[in-house]
Design an enzyme around this catalytic site. Sequence first.
Site, short mmCIF file in Angstrom:
data_model
loop_
_atom_site.label_atom_id
_atom_site.label_comp_id
_atom_site.label_asym_id
_atom_site.label_seq_id
_atom_site.Cartn_x
_atom_site.Cartn_y
_atom_site.Cartn_z
N GLU A 174 3.73 7.20 -6.15
CA GLU A 174 5.04 6.55 -6.26
C GLU A 174 5.32 5.62 -5.08
O GLU A 174 5.77 4.49 -5.26
CB GLU A 174 6.14 7.63 -6.33
CG GLU A 174 7.52 7.09 -6.61
CD GLU A 174 7.74 6.76 -8.07
OE1 GLU A 174 8.43 5.75 -8.33
OE2 GLU A 174 7.23 7.49 -8.94
N PRO A 178 -7.65 8.51 -5.50
CA PRO A 178 -8.36 9.16 -6.60
C PRO A 178 -7.62 9.05 -7.93
O PRO A 178 -8.22 9.08 -9.00
CB PRO A 178 -8.46 10.62 -6.14
CG PRO A 178 -7.31 10.79 -5.19
CD PRO A 178 -7.14 9.48 -4.51
N PHE A 223 -9.77 8.88 0.65
CA PHE A 223 -10.19 7.99 1.72
C PHE A 223 -11.43 8.53 2.44
O PHE A 223 -11.54 9.72 2.71
CB PHE A 223 -9.06 7.81 2.74
CG PHE A 223 -9.48 7.00 3.93
CD1 PHE A 223 -9.57 5.62 3.85
CD2 PHE A 223 -9.81 7.63 5.13
CE1 PHE A 223 -9.98 4.88 4.94
CE2 PHE A 223 -10.21 6.89 6.23
CZ PHE A 223 -10.29 5.52 6.14
N ASP A 235 6.62 7.48 5.76
CA ASP A 235 7.45 8.62 6.13
C ASP A 235 7.15 9.16 7.52
O ASP A 235 7.51 10.28 7.84
CB ASP A 235 7.33 9.75 5.09
CG ASP A 235 8.51 10.70 5.14
OD1 ASP A 235 9.63 10.24 5.43
OD2 ASP A 235 8.32 11.91 4.90
#
Length: 274
Positions: free
Chosen positions: A23, A44, A93, A141
């Site tokens: 999101e 992924p 990653f 965040d």
Amino acid sequence: MVKSLQLAHQLKDKKILLIGGGEVGLTRLYKLIPTGCKLTLVSPDLHKSIIPKFGKFIQNEDQPDYREDAKRFINPNWDPTKNEIYEYIRSDFKDEYLDLEDENDAWYIIMTCIPDHPESARIYHLCKERFGKQQLVNVADKPDLCDFYFGANLEIGDRLQILISTNGLSPRFGALVRDEIRNLFTQMGDLALEDAVVKLGELRRGIRLLAPDDKDVKYRMDWARRCTDLFGIQHCHNIDVKRLLDLFKVMFQEQNCSLQFPPRERLLSEYCSS
């Protein structure tokens, strides 16, 4: 308090690495892809809106190298004007994804938008270790791990953009302030702001041609600023660029770099399009 420097970055053709396709990653794509950047996305899994909006090439079975189990997809028809991802790596990653084929190339911005905060912090420090402190990195965040913040953007047409930033403290509040500003412009009526920006850009280009020397930069800037102020938000969309360039030529050449404009009433009557 140390303040942030708000800049309008030109990202066309610059390499951007985005880690995370959920999101939050989707919100980043909505802001990044229209800039024409050459974006590599590592994740992924992808939010359901990403492929139809930004990556139709990812599931294009007509591609010669298409495979259901493919891990890496490169957009064969990528162009900065097409609003598409350049490359998608279907994987978590890996450090090797920081490598670029051209040793003279570089990531302009690296971002992580994954729920694994320890891994995000590791990637942040890895980028700084490998590329130096000047590498721009943003960890979603985690304000302490952000070299820049994504603010709330208000776009009026294609050329006028307003950024509201709370410096990472409350993105939602920044969005509320943006919405209030939008409402204020709506209440003010049709000001044709994009038309104003386009015409003022034409005016600036014209005066640069009339006064191209470096020694004239300050006068050009002072003249353009004073002219814009006199017409104001309400009238800039209606300026007659040709007449104003004639006025600039007189004030610059015949009046020895004068900044004494005609009275505002005369400007509005004689230097606005009919």
